[in-house]
Scaffold this active site. Structure first.
Site, mmCIF file in Angstrom:
data_model
loop_
_atom_site.group_PDB
_atom_site.id
_atom_site.type_symbol
_atom_site.label_atom_id
_atom_site.label_comp_id
_atom_site.label_asym_id
_atom_site.label_seq_id
_atom_site.Cartn_x
_atom_site.Cartn_y
_atom_site.Cartn_z
ATOM 1 N N ASP A 9 -71.825 69.356 58.700
ATOM 2 C CA ASP A 9 -73.038 69.843 58.021
ATOM 3 C C ASP A 9 -74.043 68.692 57.979
ATOM 4 O O ASP A 9 -73.762 67.625 57.437
ATOM 5 C CB ASP A 9 -72.645 70.290 56.605
ATOM 6 C CG ASP A 9 -73.806 70.944 55.860
ATOM 7 O OD1 ASP A 9 -73.540 71.890 55.100
ATOM 8 O OD2 ASP A 9 -74.961 70.510 56.004
ATOM 9 N N ASP A 110 -77.803 74.127 60.907
ATOM 10 C CA ASP A 110 -77.336 72.746 60.697
ATOM 11 C C ASP A 110 -75.848 72.627 60.395
ATOM 12 O O ASP A 110 -75.397 71.630 59.852
ATOM 13 C CB ASP A 110 -78.185 72.047 59.624
ATOM 14 C CG ASP A 110 -77.712 72.346 58.208
ATOM 15 O OD1 ASP A 110 -77.211 73.459 57.982
ATOM 16 O OD2 ASP A 110 -77.836 71.452 57.358
ATOM 17 N N GLU A 111 -75.100 73.640 60.783
ATOM 18 C CA GLU A 111 -73.656 73.608 60.516
ATOM 19 C C GLU A 111 -72.880 74.072 61.734
ATOM 20 O O GLU A 111 -73.238 75.078 62.353
ATOM 21 C CB GLU A 111 -73.313 74.642 59.451
ATOM 22 C CG GLU A 111 -73.596 74.264 58.047
ATOM 23 C CD GLU A 111 -73.343 75.480 57.180
ATOM 24 O OE1 GLU A 111 -72.183 75.859 56.995
ATOM 25 O OE2 GLU A 111 -74.341 76.076 56.736
#
Ligand code: TTP
Ligand code: CA
Length: 357
Positions: A9, A110-111
């Site tokens: 993350d 974003d992960e």
């Protein structure tokens, strides 16, 4: 355990990307302007410096500006540019994650989940390596959970931020889960916590040890048992890789250069790594690209489309060389990093098999 799942993350992602792009110092607030009045809209996310001032996601921009006005430091407000963040995210995955895993699931901008066929110690090394590369090559930080499954990985990556690395080994899962609040488990929201409390289930441990019948009565068979499994840190869902659109390898030159002969020396190794991956995936390609990152960290891309799909290392090198020469003709800077990419991928069959038909 010879199988682990990493959940990666990015830390304060949009804000960190903007910080680099606009070379900002200190607090950064990324805003979604609604356009009604100049400052109407909400904060999308903000840097950790801005969070320390009390600014947070979903806060009205006007409120964030009030806080900024009373702050001792500069606070920069920038508009959200999701397309750009997505391009950075794709690059991180293509240029870094792809080297370590055949199964990458981009869970959000974003992960990502990476499945590794490695033991825990080796997985930790890989996680550290990923953090180092993300830092050096993108000037960004990320937090990673190294665990036996997706559920635990997602929680673990959030334990320590920024740039945290949290490992939960198979025999530590229970302790890890029991140390959480019910609401910290992904998929257990406020309403579910309330309903559990009505059943006098007040902790993760109590949920893990609850009678099945009680949970089934309240939540139905499927959800009831699922809740219990979550509390036990069990998750059998697999990392679901997206279809891969391109394979990229990039390396940093020993020294900045604009000399074709020097830069080309890096091509055979890059092409070999790309081919290995392509063969592993059983894909051919029709497009070859050259990627140049210059001494000002600007990226340049040049591409060639071939007549048909091939699976041939030589094609990557030769096309890369031609593109490089062409590029350098009207480029006055210095090359810092150099990369090759294949794209327009297609399942590749050996032509000799086809002649049988
Ligand atoms: P998060 O991962 O929740 O936040 P973050 O990356 O900014 O910070 P952290 O270090 O705590 O992980 O969300 C990822 C991106 O999603 C974030 O950069 C911006 C966007 N986002 C919104 O647009 N609105 C929101 O309310 C939230 C929470 C995130
Ligand atoms: Ca994040």
């Amino acid at each position: 355990m010879t199988n682990t799942v990493l959940h990666i993350d990015m830390d304060a992602f949009y804000a960190s990307v903007e910080k680099n792009r606009k070379e900002l110092e200190g607090a950064v607030v990324v805003c979604v302007y609604s356009g009604r009045t100049e400052d109407s809209g909400a904060v999308s996310t903000c840097s950790y410096e801005a969070r320390e001032l009390g600014i947070h996601a979903a806060m009205p921009i006007t409120r964030a500006k009030d806080i900024a006005e009373n702050a001792d430091e500069d606070v920069h407000f920038v508009g959200m540019d999701k397309e750009y963040y997505r391009s950075v995210s794709n690059r991180i995955s293509d240029e870094i994650y792809d080297k370590y895993s055949e199964s990458i699931e981009q869970a959000s901008i974003d992960e990502a989940y990476l499945k590794l066929n490695e033991d825990v110690d080796k997985s930790i090394e890989i996680a550290e390596d990923i953090q180092k590369q993300v830092r050096e090559e993108f000037q960004l930080t990320c937090s990673i959970g190294v665990t036996p499954n997706k559920l635990v990985a997602k929680i673990a990556s959030d334990r320590e931020k920024p740039e945290g690395l949290t490992t939960v080994r198979e025999d530590e899962v229970e302790d890890f889960m029991y140390g959480l609040e019910l609401g910290e488990i992904h998929g257990i929201g406020d309403r579910t916590v309330e309903r559990l409390e009505e059943l006098d289930i007040n902790s993760v441990e109590e949920l893990a040890e609850a009678e099945n019948a009680l949970l089934v009565e309240e939540f139905g068979e499927k959800q009831g048992l699922k809740l219990k499994e979550k509390a036990e840190g069990k998750d059998s869902s697999s990392v679901k890789p997206q279809e891969q659109k391109q394979i990229t390898r990039i390396t940093t030159l020993g020294e900045n250069s604009s000399i074709p002969k020097y830069i080309k020396k890096y091509f055979p190794e890059l092409a070999e790594e790309i081919m290995e991956k392509a063969e592993e995936k059983g894909v051919g390609f029709r497009k070859v690209s050259l990627i140049v990152i210059d001494d000002e960290i600007q990226m340049h891309t040049r591409s060639t489309t071939l007549k048909s799909h091939v699976q041939d290392q030589k094609e990557i090198i030769e096309n890369g060389e031609a593109l490089l020469e062409e590029f350098l003709e009207d480029f006055s800077g210095q090359v810092r990093r150099i990369g090759l990419r294949i794209a327009d991928l297609k399942e590749f069959e050996d032509q000799s098999n086809l002649t049988e038909f």
